[in-house]
Design a protein around this motif. Structure first.
Motif, PDB file in Angstrom:
ATOM      1  N   ASN A 174       0.821  -1.217   0.000  1.00  0.00           N
ATOM      2  CA  ASN A 174       0.000   0.000   0.000  1.00  0.00           C
ATOM      3  C   ASN A 174       0.856   1.270   0.000  1.00  0.00           C
ATOM      4  O   ASN A 174       0.451   2.304  -0.532  1.00  0.00           O
ATOM      5  CB  ASN A 174      -0.955   0.005   1.204  1.00  0.00           C
ATOM      6  CG  ASN A 174      -0.230   0.080   2.534  1.00  0.00           C
ATOM      7  OD1 ASN A 174       0.687  -0.702   2.799  1.00  0.00           O
ATOM      8  ND2 ASN A 174      -0.642   0.993   3.400  1.00  0.00           N
ATOM      9  N   ILE A 175       2.051   1.172   0.576  1.00  0.00           N
ATOM     10  CA  ILE A 175       2.973   2.313   0.600  1.00  0.00           C
ATOM     11  C   ILE A 175       3.534   2.558  -0.796  1.00  0.00           C
ATOM     12  O   ILE A 175       3.605   3.704  -1.271  1.00  0.00           O
ATOM     13  CB  ILE A 175       4.104   2.080   1.617  1.00  0.00           C
ATOM     14  CG1 ILE A 175       3.521   1.899   3.023  1.00  0.00           C
ATOM     15  CG2 ILE A 175       5.115   3.220   1.574  1.00  0.00           C
ATOM     16  CD1 ILE A 175       2.727   3.080   3.547  1.00  0.00           C
ATOM     17  N   ALA A 178       0.937   4.219  -2.862  1.00  0.00           N
ATOM     18  CA  ALA A 178       0.801   5.654  -2.573  1.00  0.00           C
ATOM     19  C   ALA A 178       1.825   6.459  -3.380  1.00  0.00           C
ATOM     20  O   ALA A 178       1.499   7.526  -3.923  1.00  0.00           O
ATOM     21  CB  ALA A 178       0.979   5.910  -1.080  1.00  0.00           C
ATOM     22  N   ILE A 185       1.476   9.958   2.620  1.00  0.00           N
ATOM     23  CA  ILE A 185       1.116   8.726   3.337  1.00  0.00           C
ATOM     24  C   ILE A 185       0.675   9.085   4.756  1.00  0.00           C
ATOM     25  O   ILE A 185       1.363   9.818   5.465  1.00  0.00           O
ATOM     26  CB  ILE A 185       2.326   7.766   3.363  1.00  0.00           C
ATOM     27  CG1 ILE A 185       2.674   7.337   1.930  1.00  0.00           C
ATOM     28  CG2 ILE A 185       2.055   6.559   4.248  1.00  0.00           C
ATOM     29  CD1 ILE A 185       4.064   6.751   1.775  1.00  0.00           C
ATOM     30  N   ARG A 186      -0.462   8.579   5.138  1.00  0.00           N
ATOM     31  CA  ARG A 186      -0.962   8.817   6.498  1.00  0.00           C
ATOM     32  C   ARG A 186      -0.238   7.907   7.496  1.00  0.00           C
ATOM     33  O   ARG A 186       0.188   6.800   7.150  1.00  0.00           O
ATOM     34  CB  ARG A 186      -2.470   8.563   6.564  1.00  0.00           C
ATOM     35  CG  ARG A 186      -3.301   9.510   5.696  1.00  0.00           C
ATOM     36  CD  ARG A 186      -4.785   9.228   5.862  1.00  0.00           C
ATOM     37  NE  ARG A 186      -5.600  10.033   4.968  1.00  0.00           N
ATOM     38  CZ  ARG A 186      -6.032  11.270   5.247  1.00  0.00           C
ATOM     39  NH1 ARG A 186      -5.711  11.816   6.411  1.00  0.00           N
ATOM     40  NH2 ARG A 186      -6.774  11.936   4.385  1.00  0.00           N
ATOM     41  N   GLU A 189      -1.270   4.266   7.792  1.00  0.00           N
ATOM     42  CA  GLU A 189      -0.999   3.370   6.670  1.00  0.00           C
ATOM     43  C   GLU A 189       0.332   2.638   6.826  1.00  0.00           C
ATOM     44  O   GLU A 189       0.585   1.656   6.139  1.00  0.00           O
ATOM     45  CB  GLU A 189      -0.971   4.158   5.354  1.00  0.00           C
ATOM     46  CG  GLU A 189      -2.288   4.781   4.961  1.00  0.00           C
ATOM     47  CD  GLU A 189      -2.179   5.514   3.638  1.00  0.00           C
ATOM     48  OE1 GLU A 189      -2.350   4.868   2.592  1.00  0.00           O
ATOM     49  OE2 GLU A 189      -1.899   6.735   3.651  1.00  0.00           O
ATOM     50  N   ARG A 190       1.192   3.121   7.713  1.00  0.00           N
ATOM     51  CA  ARG A 190       2.545   2.597   7.826  1.00  0.00           C
ATOM     52  C   ARG A 190       2.595   1.377   8.747  1.00  0.00           C
ATOM     53  O   ARG A 190       1.972   1.378   9.800  1.00  0.00           O
ATOM     54  CB  ARG A 190       3.488   3.687   8.354  1.00  0.00           C
ATOM     55  CG  ARG A 190       3.439   4.955   7.540  1.00  0.00           C
ATOM     56  CD  ARG A 190       4.381   6.038   8.018  1.00  0.00           C
ATOM     57  NE  ARG A 190       4.205   6.396   9.417  1.00  0.00           N
ATOM     58  CZ  ARG A 190       4.741   7.477   9.985  1.00  0.00           C
ATOM     59  NH1 ARG A 190       5.470   8.304   9.261  1.00  0.00           N
ATOM     60  NH2 ARG A 190       4.547   7.735  11.264  1.00  0.00           N
ATOM     61  N   ASP A 195       8.351   1.670   5.708  1.00  0.00           N
ATOM     62  CA  ASP A 195       7.158   2.437   5.340  1.00  0.00           C
ATOM     63  C   ASP A 195       7.280   3.874   5.867  1.00  0.00           C
ATOM     64  O   ASP A 195       6.926   4.837   5.181  1.00  0.00           O
ATOM     65  CB  ASP A 195       5.901   1.804   5.925  1.00  0.00           C
ATOM     66  CG  ASP A 195       5.579   0.439   5.336  1.00  0.00           C
ATOM     67  OD1 ASP A 195       6.184   0.075   4.307  1.00  0.00           O
ATOM     68  OD2 ASP A 195       4.720  -0.253   5.912  1.00  0.00           O
ATOM     69  N   SER A 199       7.480   7.394   3.791  1.00  0.00           N
ATOM     70  CA  SER A 199       6.484   8.438   4.042  1.00  0.00           C
ATOM     71  C   SER A 199       7.140   9.815   4.120  1.00  0.00           C
ATOM     72  O   SER A 199       6.515  10.819   3.759  1.00  0.00           O
ATOM     73  CB  SER A 199       5.696   8.140   5.322  1.00  0.00           C
ATOM     74  OG  SER A 199       6.459   8.369   6.490  1.00  0.00           O
TER      75      SER A 199
END
Length: 256
Positions: A174-175, A178, A185-186, A189-190, A195, A199
């Protein structure tokens, strides 16, 4: 009008309430003045008016004023424990400390909004006009100096583990997605330290001014940050080369 030297002296007096020999306090003091320099650079390059240039420097000086109480209380930068932007607004405007930095109150709404929004995932849609301009300047300046910090700070201070350990971890899909989608990146999400590292690189997707992208390119911060970690995991190494390519192409496109 604004007297930046007066404001700087007031800021230093405020810092005397904290242990300035503490590494985290010192890092944030240095960061504050580097963000001020970055804001100055943006305003000069983007030909911002003299009044807004001076105001942007004052906002840069005050943007992280809430960090110092956070570090004193929690010895952590985690805004889940303590929202430093919210506390900064409280100290300055609810407690009235803003008058120690600027006597004129006509800029208060702009200063308040810029500080409140400087660390949000994105600027609220209702922010517009001069408030939006100053939100964009401080957010860019803050991110530009974050690249400097990540270029110079030890991995153990950033992650709590060595760079070698970080480089053995995988990058979550998912990273990577993004980055492919050109978005920030929120925190939620990490999953891995890798990750987290990516970010920070993804901050470029929230930059607002061509001069900010030129700054990143001229300092070679994207490549320097990526190359700081020894990627002992072959898949991670390949993923980071994809990140490098996407980010560098994006930077080039945004300069012109």
């Amino acid at each position: 009008m604004m007297d930046l030297e007066y404001a700087k002296e007031s800021f230093r007096q405020y810092l005397n309430h904290y242990d300035r020999s503490d590494d985290k306090i010192m890092l944030k003091e240095v960061h504050t003045f580097c963000v001020l320099d970055a804001a100055d650079y943006i305003c000069r390059e983007e030909k911002i008016s003299k009044e807004d240039h001076e105001l942007a420097l004052l906002i840069a000086l005050l943007h992280d004023i809430g960090r110092f109480e956070q570090l004193k209380t929690f010895h952590s930068y985690d805004d889940n424990l303590f929202d430093h932007a919210e506390f900064g607004v409280k100290v300055l405007f609810e407690d009235g400390m803003i008058r120690q930095f600027i006597r004129d109150d006509r800029y208060d709404p702009i200063i308040r909004t810029a500080i409140a929004c400087h660390s949000l995932y994105e600027i609220p849609k209702e922010v517009e006009g001069r408030e939006l301009l100053h939100c964009r300047i401080i957010r860019d300046a803050d991110k530009l100096d974050n690249f400097r910090v990540k270029d110079t700070e030890k991995a153990e201070a950033i992650f709590g583990i060595s760079a070698e350990q970080v480089g053995l971890e995988p990058v979550s899909e998912n990273i990577l997605n993004a980055i492919r989608e050109h978005r920030c990146i929120r925190r939620g999400e990490r999953t891995t330290h890798m990750d987290m590292w990516i970010s920070y690189l993804a901050f470029i997707f929230d930059l607002n001014f061509p001069s900010s992208f030129l700054y990143i390119k001229n300092q070679d911060y994207m490549n320097r940050n990526i190359d700081r970690i020894p990627y002992g995991n072959p898949k991670t190494k390949a993923d980071m080369e994809e990140v490098r390519s996407i980010c560098n192409i994006y930077i080039e496109e945004k300069i012109y």
